[in-house]
Design an enzyme around this catalytic site. Structure first.
Site, PDB file in Angstrom:
ATOM      1  N   ASP A   7       0.871  -1.190   0.000  1.00  0.00           N
ATOM      2  CA  ASP A   7       0.000   0.000   0.000  1.00  0.00           C
ATOM      3  C   ASP A   7       0.898   1.228   0.000  1.00  0.00           C
ATOM      4  O   ASP A   7       2.087   1.144   0.336  1.00  0.00           O
ATOM      5  CB  ASP A   7      -0.910   0.019   1.246  1.00  0.00           C
ATOM      6  CG  ASP A   7      -1.901   1.198   1.221  1.00  0.00           C
ATOM      7  OD1 ASP A   7      -2.256   1.673   0.125  1.00  0.00           O
ATOM      8  OD2 ASP A   7      -2.321   1.651   2.308  1.00  0.00           O
ATOM      9  N   SER A   8       0.310   2.371  -0.351  1.00  0.00           N
ATOM     10  CA  SER A   8       1.076   3.617  -0.282  1.00  0.00           C
ATOM     11  C   SER A   8       1.422   3.940   1.170  1.00  0.00           C
ATOM     12  O   SER A   8       2.417   4.599   1.445  1.00  0.00           O
ATOM     13  CB  SER A   8       0.244   4.761  -0.859  1.00  0.00           C
ATOM     14  OG  SER A   8      -0.893   4.960  -0.054  1.00  0.00           O
ATOM     15  N   CYS A  70      -4.388  -1.526  -1.898  1.00  0.00           N
ATOM     16  CA  CYS A  70      -4.542  -0.099  -2.176  1.00  0.00           C
ATOM     17  C   CYS A  70      -5.487   0.031  -3.359  1.00  0.00           C
ATOM     18  O   CYS A  70      -5.190  -0.468  -4.448  1.00  0.00           O
ATOM     19  CB  CYS A  70      -3.170   0.484  -2.518  1.00  0.00           C
ATOM     20  SG  CYS A  70      -3.224   2.207  -3.023  1.00  0.00           S
ATOM     21  N   GLU A 162      -2.475   9.256   8.072  1.00  0.00           N
ATOM     22  CA  GLU A 162      -1.021   9.016   8.086  1.00  0.00           C
ATOM     23  C   GLU A 162      -0.331   9.894   9.131  1.00  0.00           C
ATOM     24  O   GLU A 162       0.661   9.511   9.729  1.00  0.00           O
ATOM     25  CB  GLU A 162      -0.409   9.275   6.703  1.00  0.00           C
ATOM     26  CG  GLU A 162      -0.798   8.248   5.650  1.00  0.00           C
ATOM     27  CD  GLU A 162      -0.163   6.877   5.855  1.00  0.00           C
ATOM     28  OE1 GLU A 162       0.999   6.807   6.292  1.00  0.00           O
ATOM     29  OE2 GLU A 162      -0.841   5.858   5.578  1.00  0.00           O
ATOM     30  N   CYS A 194     -11.198   2.687  -0.027  1.00  0.00           N
ATOM     31  CA  CYS A 194      -9.799   3.036   0.258  1.00  0.00           C
ATOM     32  C   CYS A 194      -9.455   2.245   1.504  1.00  0.00           C
ATOM     33  O   CYS A 194     -10.237   2.238   2.467  1.00  0.00           O
ATOM     34  CB  CYS A 194      -9.650   4.531   0.517  1.00  0.00           C
ATOM     35  SG  CYS A 194      -8.034   4.989   1.193  1.00  0.00           S
ATOM     36  N   HIS A 196      -7.549   2.736   3.830  1.00  0.00           N
ATOM     37  CA  HIS A 196      -7.403   3.506   5.067  1.00  0.00           C
ATOM     38  C   HIS A 196      -8.754   3.655   5.792  1.00  0.00           C
ATOM     39  O   HIS A 196      -8.784   3.809   7.011  1.00  0.00           O
ATOM     40  CB  HIS A 196      -6.870   4.913   4.778  1.00  0.00           C
ATOM     41  CG  HIS A 196      -5.405   4.980   4.479  1.00  0.00           C
ATOM     42  ND1 HIS A 196      -4.850   4.478   3.332  1.00  0.00           N
ATOM     43  CD2 HIS A 196      -4.380   5.513   5.191  1.00  0.00           C
ATOM     44  CE1 HIS A 196      -3.543   4.711   3.341  1.00  0.00           C
ATOM     45  NE2 HIS A 196      -3.232   5.321   4.460  1.00  0.00           N
TER      46      HIS A 196
HETATM   47  N1  DGL Z   1      -5.074   3.148   1.003  1.00  0.00           N
HETATM   48  C1  DGL Z   1      -4.976   3.493  -0.350  1.00  0.00           C
HETATM   49  C2  DGL Z   1      -6.228   3.204  -1.126  1.00  0.00           C
HETATM   50  O1  DGL Z   1      -6.846   2.197  -0.838  1.00  0.00           O
HETATM   51  C3  DGL Z   1      -4.136   4.666  -0.712  1.00  0.00           C
HETATM   52  C4  DGL Z   1      -4.564   6.024  -0.418  1.00  0.00           C
HETATM   53  C5  DGL Z   1      -3.590   7.064  -0.925  1.00  0.00           C
HETATM   54  O2  DGL Z   1      -2.378   6.840  -0.938  1.00  0.00           O
HETATM   55  O3  DGL Z   1      -4.100   8.141  -1.306  1.00  0.00           O
HETATM   56  O4  DGL Z   1      -6.608   3.905  -2.032  1.00  0.00           O
END
Ligand code: DGL
Length: 278
Positions: A7-8, A70, A162, A194, A196
């Site tokens: 993931d990012s 992600c 984050e 997402c 997150h």
């Molecule tokens: N958690 C990620 C997603 O599912 C990345 C969010 C990001 O880096 O903007 O999109």
């Protein structure tokens, strides 16, 4: 050979935790590109080249199967990577399709023509890049007809998570839900698109109301991995234990991850392309 989870940032840990819970015998290497997070405000070429280089780093270090935990990378980069060709014996899977299969009441590999499904009004909460890719609507159109999707780009939420600023993240979620409800007052289901966002699932549920069914990816992705591993047992072989790697600040990442998951998580710092030793 561990299975790689990319993931990012820290959001993919929601997927990691569900996989670890469902398949405790697997060895997992979690790798996040905190140095470049968030991806969701980047352009498509940028998301593609960052995702590609990190997935190749995992492949080159023995993680034959990589899960893009992600949505932004899954929506923007996955299809391009698959079209470009995946090296022999390596695989990359996204998190997008399993949730659409759940929404459209399909089993994996059911390629029958699109049909009517129970949910007619669906809210999608995702990053700006995922929303503008329209990947969700595209995948849905292959499987279902008559579903009205209203997408809300949730700017700022990933950065706030984050940063560990949960007060700001919660306020942003409430305002994004209000914005969505102005466009679609009565969604039947909401997709947290997402990885997150499951960290704030209760905040979404409170803001949406108890009648809205939230589809959250972690458990769905873990279940679909069980099915994938059954069909590809060669992907499940011993590695060097569970590891957490980041291109960012490993101390900060460890603190935030430990707080989010309520268990001790220790990140190691790596630079992309260095030996990750899955
Ligand atoms: N958690 C990620 C997603 O599912 C990345 C969010 C990001 O880096 O903007 O999109």
């Amino acid at each position: 050979m561990a299975i790689g989870i990319f993931d990012s940032g820290l959001g993919g840990l929601t997927v990691w935790a569900a996989i670890e819970n469902r398949l405790p015998e697997l060895e997992l290497t979690y790798f996040c590109d905190t140095r470049n997070t968030p991806y969701g405000v980047r352009d498509a070429d940028d998301i593609y080249s960052l995702t590609r280089s990190h997935v190749h780093a995992l492949w080159n270090n023995g993680c034959n199967l990589v899960i893009l935990a992600c949505n932004t990378a899954s929506a923007v980069a996955l299809r391009r990577m698959q079209e470009e060709g995946v090296p022999d014996g390596r695989r990359v899977l996204g998190v997008f399709v399993p949730i659409i299969e759940t929404l459209t009441e399909r089993q994996w590999g059911d390629n029958s023509p699109p049909r009517e499904v129970a949910m007619k009004n669906v809210a999608l909460f995702a990053t700006p890049a995922t929303v503008s890719s329209r990947a969700f609507q595209r995948e849905l159109a292959f499987r279902a007809i008559g579903v009205d999707v209203e997408a809300q780009a949730c700017g700022g939420v990933v950065d706030a998570i984050e940063e560990g600023d949960m007060i700001l993240s919660e306020a942003l979620v409430r305002s994004h839900v209000e914005a969505l409800k102005r466009k679609m007052p009565n969604p039947e289901a909401a997709i947290l698109g997402c990885t997150h966002y499951p960290l704030l699932q209760e905040v979404f549920q409170r803001a949406l109301g108890p009648e809205v069914k939230i589809l959250s990816q972690p458990a769905i992705v873990a279940e679909s991995l069980v099915d994938y591993i059954d069909r590809h047992p060669e992907m499940k072989s011993p590695g060097s234990g569970n590891r957490f790697l980041t291109t960012g600040d490993h101390v900060r990442n460890s603190d935030h991850a430990t707080r989010f998951l309520k268990r001790k998580i220790v990140f190691e710092a790596v630079w992309s392309g260095t030996a990750l030793e899955c």
